[in-house]
Design a protein around this motif. Sequence first.
Motif, PDB file in Angstrom:
ATOM      1  N   ASN A 146      40.037   1.226  47.706  1.00  0.00           N
ATOM      2  CA  ASN A 146      39.594   1.107  46.320  1.00  0.00           C
ATOM      3  C   ASN A 146      38.743  -0.133  46.111  1.00  0.00           C
ATOM      4  O   ASN A 146      38.937  -1.161  46.766  1.00  0.00           O
ATOM      5  N   GLY A 147      37.839  -0.031  45.133  1.00  0.00           N
ATOM      6  CA  GLY A 147      37.092  -1.206  44.735  1.00  0.00           C
ATOM      7  C   GLY A 147      35.593  -1.060  44.857  1.00  0.00           C
ATOM      8  O   GLY A 147      35.084  -0.231  45.618  1.00  0.00           O
ATOM      9  N   PHE A 148      34.897  -1.895  44.084  1.00  0.00           N
ATOM     10  CA  PHE A 148      33.436  -1.955  44.094  1.00  0.00           C
ATOM     11  C   PHE A 148      33.012  -3.399  44.311  1.00  0.00           C
ATOM     12  O   PHE A 148      33.667  -4.342  43.843  1.00  0.00           O
ATOM     13  N   PHE A 149      31.900  -3.588  45.016  1.00  0.00           N
ATOM     14  CA  PHE A 149      31.280  -4.903  45.052  1.00  0.00           C
ATOM     15  C   PHE A 149      30.735  -5.215  43.664  1.00  0.00           C
ATOM     16  O   PHE A 149      30.268  -4.318  42.949  1.00  0.00           O
ATOM     17  N   VAL A 150      30.770  -6.478  43.288  1.00  0.00           N
ATOM     18  CA  VAL A 150      30.240  -6.911  41.995  1.00  0.00           C
ATOM     19  C   VAL A 150      28.939  -7.659  42.250  1.00  0.00           C
ATOM     20  O   VAL A 150      28.913  -8.615  43.043  1.00  0.00           O
ATOM     21  N   THR A 151      27.861  -7.249  41.607  1.00  0.00           N
ATOM     22  CA  THR A 151      26.576  -7.928  41.751  1.00  0.00           C
ATOM     23  C   THR A 151      26.065  -8.353  40.380  1.00  0.00           C
ATOM     24  O   THR A 151      26.409  -7.753  39.353  1.00  0.00           O
ATOM     25  N   SER A 152      25.258  -9.398  40.371  1.00  0.00           N
ATOM     26  CA  SER A 152      24.746  -9.955  39.118  1.00  0.00           C
ATOM     27  C   SER A 152      23.236 -10.021  39.169  1.00  0.00           C
ATOM     28  O   SER A 152      22.653 -10.518  40.134  1.00  0.00           O
ATOM     29  N   ASN A 153      22.615  -9.534  38.110  1.00  0.00           N
ATOM     30  CA  ASN A 153      21.167  -9.633  37.942  1.00  0.00           C
ATOM     31  C   ASN A 153      20.920 -10.487  36.706  1.00  0.00           C
ATOM     32  O   ASN A 153      20.886  -9.996  35.589  1.00  0.00           O
ATOM     33  N   ASN A 154      20.807 -11.811  36.936  1.00  0.00           N
ATOM     34  CA  ASN A 154      20.657 -12.767  35.837  1.00  0.00           C
ATOM     35  C   ASN A 154      21.791 -12.633  34.812  1.00  0.00           C
ATOM     36  O   ASN A 154      21.567 -12.697  33.604  1.00  0.00           O
ATOM     37  N   GLY A 155      22.988 -12.423  35.298  1.00  0.00           N
ATOM     38  CA  GLY A 155      24.154 -12.343  34.434  1.00  0.00           C
ATOM     39  C   GLY A 155      24.585 -10.938  34.078  1.00  0.00           C
ATOM     40  O   GLY A 155      25.716 -10.744  33.619  1.00  0.00           O
ATOM     41  N   ALA A 156      23.720  -9.950  34.272  1.00  0.00           N
ATOM     42  CA  ALA A 156      24.076  -8.554  33.997  1.00  0.00           C
ATOM     43  C   ALA A 156      24.811  -8.002  35.217  1.00  0.00           C
ATOM     44  O   ALA A 156      24.226  -7.898  36.299  1.00  0.00           O
ATOM     45  N   LEU A 157      26.078  -7.659  35.027  1.00  0.00           N
ATOM     46  CA  LEU A 157      26.905  -7.233  36.147  1.00  0.00           C
ATOM     47  C   LEU A 157      26.788  -5.737  36.394  1.00  0.00           C
ATOM     48  O   LEU A 157      26.708  -4.936  35.459  1.00  0.00           O
ATOM     49  N   SER A 158      26.783  -5.384  37.653  1.00  0.00           N
ATOM     50  CA  SER A 158      26.832  -3.981  38.050  1.00  0.00           C
ATOM     51  C   SER A 158      27.781  -3.864  39.233  1.00  0.00           C
ATOM     52  O   SER A 158      28.160  -4.854  39.851  1.00  0.00           O
ATOM     53  N   TYR A 159      28.152  -2.631  39.551  1.00  0.00           N
ATOM     54  CA  TYR A 159      29.185  -2.381  40.554  1.00  0.00           C
ATOM     55  C   TYR A 159      28.667  -1.354  41.543  1.00  0.00           C
ATOM     56  O   TYR A 159      28.034  -0.371  41.146  1.00  0.00           O
ATOM     57  N   THR A 160      28.904  -1.600  42.821  1.00  0.00           N
ATOM     58  CA  THR A 160      28.319  -0.744  43.850  1.00  0.00           C
ATOM     59  C   THR A 160      29.235  -0.650  45.064  1.00  0.00           C
ATOM     60  O   THR A 160      30.097  -1.504  45.278  1.00  0.00           O
ATOM     61  N   VAL A 216      39.228  -7.590  38.494  1.00  0.00           N
ATOM     62  CA  VAL A 216      38.560  -8.259  39.617  1.00  0.00           C
ATOM     63  C   VAL A 216      39.575  -9.085  40.402  1.00  0.00           C
ATOM     64  O   VAL A 216      40.392  -9.803  39.825  1.00  0.00           O
ATOM     65  N   GLY A 217      39.520  -8.966  41.723  1.00  0.00           N
ATOM     66  CA  GLY A 217      40.443  -9.733  42.558  1.00  0.00           C
ATOM     67  C   GLY A 217      39.982  -9.786  43.998  1.00  0.00           C
ATOM     68  O   GLY A 217      38.937  -9.228  44.365  1.00  0.00           O
ATOM     69  N   ALA A 218      40.756 -10.459  44.813  1.00  0.00           N
ATOM     70  CA  ALA A 218      40.446 -10.581  46.238  1.00  0.00           C
ATOM     71  C   ALA A 218      40.795  -9.282  46.955  1.00  0.00           C
ATOM     72  O   ALA A 218      41.771  -8.614  46.608  1.00  0.00           O
ATOM     73  N   PRO A 219      40.010  -8.880  47.945  1.00  0.00           N
ATOM     74  CA  PRO A 219      40.337  -7.686  48.735  1.00  0.00           C
ATOM     75  C   PRO A 219      41.747  -7.765  49.303  1.00  0.00           C
ATOM     76  O   PRO A 219      42.236  -8.855  49.610  1.00  0.00           O
ATOM     77  N   THR A 220      42.395  -6.625  49.416  1.00  0.00           N
ATOM     78  CA  THR A 220      43.772  -6.419  49.900  1.00  0.00           C
ATOM     79  C   THR A 220      44.820  -6.827  48.877  1.00  0.00           C
ATOM     80  O   THR A 220      46.011  -6.611  49.107  1.00  0.00           O
ATOM     81  N   SER A 221      44.414  -7.429  47.743  1.00  0.00           N
ATOM     82  CA  SER A 221      45.399  -7.764  46.718  1.00  0.00           C
ATOM     83  C   SER A 221      45.561  -6.579  45.777  1.00  0.00           C
ATOM     84  O   SER A 221      44.597  -5.884  45.463  1.00  0.00           O
ATOM     85  N   GLY A 222      46.805  -6.340  45.325  1.00  0.00           N
ATOM     86  CA  GLY A 222      47.042  -5.205  44.444  1.00  0.00           C
ATOM     87  C   GLY A 222      46.669  -3.900  45.112  1.00  0.00           C
ATOM     88  O   GLY A 222      47.042  -3.626  46.245  1.00  0.00           O
ATOM     89  N   THR A 223      45.881  -3.099  44.400  1.00  0.00           N
ATOM     90  CA  THR A 223      45.444  -1.802  44.929  1.00  0.00           C
ATOM     91  C   THR A 223      44.061  -1.875  45.560  1.00  0.00           C
ATOM     92  O   THR A 223      43.508  -0.845  45.946  1.00  0.00           O
ATOM     93  N   LEU A 224      43.494  -3.075  45.647  1.00  0.00           N
ATOM     94  CA  LEU A 224      42.145  -3.217  46.199  1.00  0.00           C
ATOM     95  C   LEU A 224      42.142  -2.973  47.704  1.00  0.00           C
ATOM     96  O   LEU A 224      43.102  -3.295  48.407  1.00  0.00           O
ATOM     97  N   GLY A 225      41.034  -2.407  48.172  1.00  0.00           N
ATOM     98  CA  GLY A 225      40.898  -2.099  49.589  1.00  0.00           C
ATOM     99  C   GLY A 225      40.517  -3.316  50.405  1.00  0.00           C
ATOM    100  O   GLY A 225      40.559  -4.455  49.931  1.00  0.00           O
ATOM    101  N   THR A 226      40.132  -3.088  51.634  1.00  0.00           N
ATOM    102  CA  THR A 226      39.739  -4.156  52.551  1.00  0.00           C
ATOM    103  C   THR A 226      38.226  -4.156  52.751  1.00  0.00           C
ATOM    104  O   THR A 226      37.546  -3.170  52.476  1.00  0.00           O
ATOM    105  N   ILE A 227      37.740  -5.298  53.236  1.00  0.00           N
ATOM    106  CA  ILE A 227      36.317  -5.444  53.541  1.00  0.00           C
ATOM    107  C   ILE A 227      36.114  -5.267  55.039  1.00  0.00           C
ATOM    108  O   ILE A 227      36.851  -5.825  55.847  1.00  0.00           O
ATOM    109  N   GLN A 228      35.108  -4.469  55.398  1.00  0.00           N
ATOM    110  CA  GLN A 228      34.725  -4.333  56.799  1.00  0.00           C
ATOM    111  C   GLN A 228      33.343  -4.942  56.964  1.00  0.00           C
ATOM    112  O   GLN A 228      32.353  -4.437  56.432  1.00  0.00           O
ATOM    113  N   SER A 229      33.294  -6.089  57.693  1.00  0.00           N
ATOM    114  CA  SER A 229      32.017  -6.746  57.915  1.00  0.00           C
ATOM    115  C   SER A 229      31.270  -6.065  59.050  1.00  0.00           C
ATOM    116  O   SER A 229      31.867  -5.522  59.975  1.00  0.00           O
ATOM    117  N   GLY A 230      29.937  -6.106  58.975  1.00  0.00           N
ATOM    118  CA  GLY A 230      29.118  -5.487  60.014  1.00  0.00           C
ATOM    119  C   GLY A 230      29.199  -3.979  59.978  1.00  0.00           C
ATOM    120  O   GLY A 230      29.116  -3.325  61.026  1.00  0.00           O
TER     121      GLY A 230
END
Length: 465
Positions: free
Chosen positions: A87-101, A407-421
């Motif tokens: 679960n979860g989306f990356f959070v990105t900011s475009n001059n303060g406007a947040l979007s999720y991807t 919003v939280g750190a990966p693996t906390s609560g129901t959030l998933g994990t991050i796979q780098s590369g």
Amino acid sequence: MSFNIGLSGIRAAASDLNITGNNIANAGTVGFKLSRAEFSDVYAASVLGSGSNAQGSGVLMGDVSQMFTQGNINFTENSLDLAVNGNGFFVTSNNGALSYTRAGYFGTDRQGNIVNNFGERLQGFGVNGVTGQINQGIQTDLRVDTRSADPQQSTVIDSTLNLNSTNVRPAIWQQAYDGAYAGSIAGAVDPAAPTAAEVAAAQTAGLNAGRATFDPTNSATYNSSTSVNIYDSLGNPHVMTKYFVKNDANRWDMFVLVDGRDVQTGTLASDPAFDPTSTTRFDLQFNEAGDLTTPQPYTLSGWAPLDSTGQPTGAASPVNNLAINLRGTTQYASSFAVTSVVQDGFTTGELAGLEIDDTGLLVARYTNGQTRTQGQVVLATFANAQGLTPQGKTSWTQSFASGEPVVGAPTSGTLGTIQSGALESSNVDLSEQLINLIVAQRNYQANAKTIQTEDAVTQTIINLR
């Protein structure tokens, strides 16, 4: 009426074709989530109801649902390519406007900010500049700090080794000891029956004479030696060498030199002026079980860091309270061996690479072997992810229907994990979508046939005379 029913069916089938075609078009789009057309029937109704035998009035588009199922994880060679597993989306900011991807194409801009391929900045938790700890809950733009890592002066050297209990005093040491001992006894009031004090004085004289034979350039004057790199406050490396000389049963001397120089005077061991009696020396006492009983650690003081020409390096000088810890050292009947050596200093280092672990921690690796945490990627979840508003560019924005982001750190609560590369592929099943395409095409043709039939019936009525 049949014309309207057929027309509504054509519109519904066309919408289904558009949605299916969009899914197929984005089958190779990283982070894309497929959509599904959901239809409902239509009945004519009044305030009093539609009756028990009401006839249908066609079909309408009920909703277009987004399916946020997991896509396959494909590995890449870019450490800043990221995928969410769970679960979860990356959070990105475009001059303060947040979007999720879920699209994890990330790199750095000229300022070091981590951005996606549209220049939007990846959000995360920053690092406290004093403690080096993650500032949990404080969301900020993640940035890669490319500055060199500061050096750290050595303050503790931990070594664990074994001294060979079968070793004997070096021959040159023994000769000097015997000569001094005999000479001291000869000077006793009664050489044939020296007093205890005279024997103790003779032993001390012998020990001092034996220790005076120590020569770092002559391996015959010591039993064993080992070296370790240490660092001054400017990150300059220096070689500390420890020399071990057995002087009695269960007793050893440990002489310490840095860069081949006397710690106190800075005199090179190869210099004729080198005086072993002024060289820093520590006593090692072992018990009958072979355990070191001398209190640890030893403290080395008065070291002035010098360069290869014997000039001050400019680092903090003198260095006092440099701890040499030999805790765990033994004296067994086996060959000399160093089982572990650790010291806490290091030189300056350049950024060598980046790693992001499954909890989202952004860790920088440096050429001096050190690592430093520079931030932590955050993920966001929503009570109703299907309520998110698609914005294109494989991203979504919050809506009233989605609810507030958690919003939280990966693996906390129901959030998933991050796979780098790695990158998350689209969750589109092409086989299923191609079948849906055929079904939507058949529906379109069938509804067109309804209109054609209604037209033929109407034409028959018009032709009545």
